[in-house]
Design a protein around this motif. Structure first.
Motif, PDB file in Angstrom:
ATOM      1  N   LEU A  88      -3.362   0.313  -9.889  1.00 12.99           N
ATOM      2  CA  LEU A  88      -4.704   0.288  -9.295  1.00 12.99           C
ATOM      3  C   LEU A  88      -4.625   0.104  -7.776  1.00 12.99           C
ATOM      4  N   LEU A  89      -3.703  -0.757  -7.341  1.00 11.03           N
ATOM      5  CA  LEU A  89      -3.504  -0.985  -5.910  1.00 11.03           C
ATOM      6  C   LEU A  89      -3.037   0.287  -5.221  1.00 11.03           C
ATOM      7  N   ASP A  90      -2.074   0.970  -5.806  1.00  9.48           N
ATOM      8  CA  ASP A  90      -1.565   2.216  -5.219  1.00  9.48           C
ATOM      9  C   ASP A  90      -2.669   3.265  -5.101  1.00  9.48           C
ATOM     10  N   GLN A  91      -3.532   3.355  -6.110  1.00 15.21           N
ATOM     11  CA  GLN A  91      -4.646   4.297  -6.059  1.00 15.21           C
ATOM     12  C   GLN A  91      -5.595   3.950  -4.915  1.00 15.21           C
ATOM     13  N   ALA A  92      -5.919   2.670  -4.776  1.00 17.46           N
ATOM     14  CA  ALA A  92      -6.835   2.240  -3.713  1.00 17.46           C
ATOM     15  C   ALA A  92      -6.223   2.494  -2.338  1.00 17.46           C
ATOM     16  N   ILE A  93      -4.930   2.235  -2.203  1.00 13.86           N
ATOM     17  CA  ILE A  93      -4.249   2.462  -0.926  1.00 13.86           C
ATOM     18  C   ILE A  93      -4.256   3.951  -0.582  1.00 13.86           C
ATOM     19  N   SER A  94      -3.982   4.780  -1.567  1.00 15.33           N
ATOM     20  CA  SER A  94      -3.973   6.230  -1.338  1.00 15.33           C
ATOM     21  C   SER A  94      -5.324   6.719  -0.844  1.00 15.33           C
ATOM     22  N   GLU A  95      -6.389   6.228  -1.435  1.00 18.92           N
ATOM     23  CA  GLU A  95      -7.738   6.628  -1.040  1.00 18.92           C
ATOM     24  C   GLU A  95      -8.080   6.124   0.361  1.00 18.92           C
ATOM     25  N   ASP A  96      -7.763   4.866   0.629  1.00 17.06           N
ATOM     26  CA  ASP A  96      -8.185   4.258   1.887  1.00 17.06           C
ATOM     27  C   ASP A  96      -7.313   4.645   3.074  1.00 17.06           C
ATOM     28  N   ALA A  97      -6.044   4.903   2.836  1.00 18.92           N
ATOM     29  CA  ALA A  97      -5.146   5.260   3.939  1.00 18.92           C
ATOM     30  C   ALA A  97      -5.618   6.530   4.641  1.00 18.92           C
ATOM     31  N   LEU A  98      -6.195   7.439   3.878  1.00 19.62           N
ATOM     32  CA  LEU A  98      -6.673   8.691   4.466  1.00 19.62           C
ATOM     33  C   LEU A  98      -7.796   8.473   5.480  1.00 19.62           C
ATOM     34  N   LYS A  99      -8.478   7.356   5.387  1.00 21.99           N
ATOM     35  CA  LYS A  99      -9.613   7.070   6.269  1.00 21.99           C
ATOM     36  C   LYS A  99      -9.188   6.389   7.569  1.00 21.99           C
ATOM     37  N   ILE A 100      -7.917   6.045   7.691  1.00 27.61           N
ATOM     38  CA  ILE A 100      -7.420   5.369   8.894  1.00 27.61           C
ATOM     39  C   ILE A 100      -6.939   6.435   9.866  1.00 27.61           C
ATOM     40  N   PRO A 101      -7.557   6.529  11.047  1.00 28.18           N
ATOM     41  CA  PRO A 101      -7.261   7.648  11.947  1.00 28.18           C
ATOM     42  C   PRO A 101      -5.854   7.641  12.552  1.00 28.18           C
ATOM     43  N   ALA A 102      -5.344   6.501  12.954  1.00 33.83           N
ATOM     44  CA  ALA A 102      -4.046   6.467  13.637  1.00 33.83           C
ATOM     45  C   ALA A 102      -2.902   6.418  12.627  1.00 33.83           C
ATOM     46  N   GLU A 103      -1.930   7.283  12.816  1.00 33.61           N
ATOM     47  CA  GLU A 103      -0.793   7.375  11.905  1.00 33.61           C
ATOM     48  C   GLU A 103      -0.051   6.042  11.775  1.00 33.61           C
ATOM     49  N   GLU A 104       0.165   5.355  12.891  1.00 33.35           N
ATOM     50  CA  GLU A 104       0.898   4.081  12.839  1.00 33.35           C
ATOM     51  C   GLU A 104       0.106   3.018  12.077  1.00 33.35           C
ATOM     52  N   ASP A 105      -1.223   3.060  12.184  1.00 31.20           N
ATOM     53  CA  ASP A 105      -2.058   2.124  11.429  1.00 31.20           C
ATOM     54  C   ASP A 105      -2.026   2.450   9.941  1.00 31.20           C
ATOM     55  N   ARG A 106      -2.003   3.733   9.604  1.00 29.18           N
ATOM     56  CA  ARG A 106      -1.881   4.136   8.200  1.00 29.18           C
ATOM     57  C   ARG A 106      -0.559   3.645   7.626  1.00 29.18           C
ATOM     58  N   ALA A 107       0.508   3.816   8.381  1.00 27.78           N
ATOM     59  CA  ALA A 107       1.831   3.398   7.929  1.00 27.78           C
ATOM     60  C   ALA A 107       1.878   1.877   7.738  1.00 27.78           C
ATOM     61  N   PHE A 108       1.288   1.129   8.677  1.00 27.82           N
ATOM     62  CA  PHE A 108       1.253  -0.331   8.569  1.00 27.82           C
ATOM     63  C   PHE A 108       0.470  -0.753   7.328  1.00 27.82           C
ATOM     64  N   PHE A 109      -0.664  -0.121   7.102  1.00 34.25           N
ATOM     65  CA  PHE A 109      -1.514  -0.420   5.949  1.00 34.25           C
ATOM     66  C   PHE A 109      -0.749  -0.193   4.645  1.00 34.25           C
ATOM     67  N   LYS A 110      -0.093   0.950   4.533  1.00 33.39           N
ATOM     68  CA  LYS A 110       0.661   1.259   3.314  1.00 33.39           C
ATOM     69  C   LYS A 110       1.802   0.270   3.121  1.00 33.39           C
ATOM     70  N   GLU A 111       2.501  -0.045   4.198  1.00 32.44           N
ATOM     71  CA  GLU A 111       3.637  -0.960   4.104  1.00 32.44           C
ATOM     72  C   GLU A 111       3.178  -2.368   3.722  1.00 32.44           C
ATOM     73  N   LYS A 112       2.079  -2.799   4.304  1.00 32.84           N
ATOM     74  CA  LYS A 112       1.576  -4.157   4.047  1.00 32.84           C
ATOM     75  C   LYS A 112       1.290  -4.385   2.572  1.00 32.84           C
ATOM     76  N   TYR A 113       0.723  -3.380   1.911  1.00 34.75           N
ATOM     77  CA  TYR A 113       0.302  -3.555   0.529  1.00 34.75           C
ATOM     78  C   TYR A 113       1.249  -2.953  -0.498  1.00 34.75           C
ATOM     79  N   SER A 114       2.379  -2.446  -0.058  1.00 35.63           N
ATOM     80  CA  SER A 114       3.378  -2.011  -1.028  1.00 35.63           C
ATOM     81  C   SER A 114       3.828  -3.253  -1.779  1.00 35.63           C
ATOM     82  N   ALA A 115       3.746  -3.195  -3.074  1.00 35.20           N
ATOM     83  CA  ALA A 115       4.008  -4.395  -3.876  1.00 35.20           C
ATOM     84  C   ALA A 115       5.511  -4.632  -4.006  1.00 35.20           C
ATOM     85  N   GLY A 116       6.153  -4.878  -2.893  1.00 29.91           N
ATOM     86  CA  GLY A 116       7.550  -5.246  -2.900  1.00 29.91           C
ATOM     87  C   GLY A 116       7.631  -6.751  -2.700  1.00 29.91           C
ATOM     88  N   PHE A 117       7.258  -7.488  -3.707  1.00 27.39           N
ATOM     89  CA  PHE A 117       7.137  -8.950  -3.579  1.00 27.39           C
ATOM     90  C   PHE A 117       8.491  -9.588  -3.449  1.00 27.39           C
TER      91      PHE A 117
END
Length: 94
Positions: A65-94
Motif C-alpha cells: 500500500l505504501l509503494d502504491q501511494a509513493i508511486s502516485e504521489d512522487a509523480l506530483k513532485i516537480p523537482a527530480e531531486e525532491d522526488r528521489a528524496f521522497f521515494k528514498e525516505k519512504y522505502s521500507a528498508g527498516f
C-alpha cells in the motif's frame, strides 16, 4: 493527532502492539487518504511496526500500500531531486 503521537512513542519504546493499533486506527479515519502526508507516514510506520514485531506478512501488506501511494504521489513532485528524496525516505528498508 494523538494517535500519531501515541504510535510514535509506542514504536520508540518497542511496544509494537500498541504502535500497530495506534497507526491502524489512524489509517482507518474516514478519508485519511486525502491527508497524503499523514496517510503515507501512517503506512510507513505501521509496516515498520509489523516488521519489528515479527509479522512479515502484515508488514508486506502495508508495504505494498505504501509503494502504491509513493508511486502516485512522487509523480506530483516537480523537482527530480525532491522526488528521489521522497521515494528514498519512504522505502521500507527498516
Amino acid at each position: 493527532m494523538s494517535l500519531w503521537m501515541y504510535g510514535q512513542v509506542s514504536l520508540a519504546n518497542k511496544n509494537y502492539r500498541d504502535a500497530i493499533q495506534s497507526f491502524r486506527r489512524l489509517l482507518n479515519i474516514p478519508n485519511i487518504e486525502q491527508l497524503r502526508s499523514v496517510y503515507i507516514e501512517g503506512l510507513y510506520h505501521v509496516s515498520k511496526a509489523y516488521q519489528e514485531y515479527g509479522d512479515a506478512n502484515k508488514a508486506e501488506h502495508f508495504k505494498v500500500l505504501l509503494d502504491q501511494a509513493i508511486s502516485e504521489d512522487a509523480l506530483k513532485i516537480p523537482a527530480e531531486e525532491d522526488r528521489a528524496f521522497f521515494k528514498e525516505k519512504y522505502s521500507a528498508g527498516f
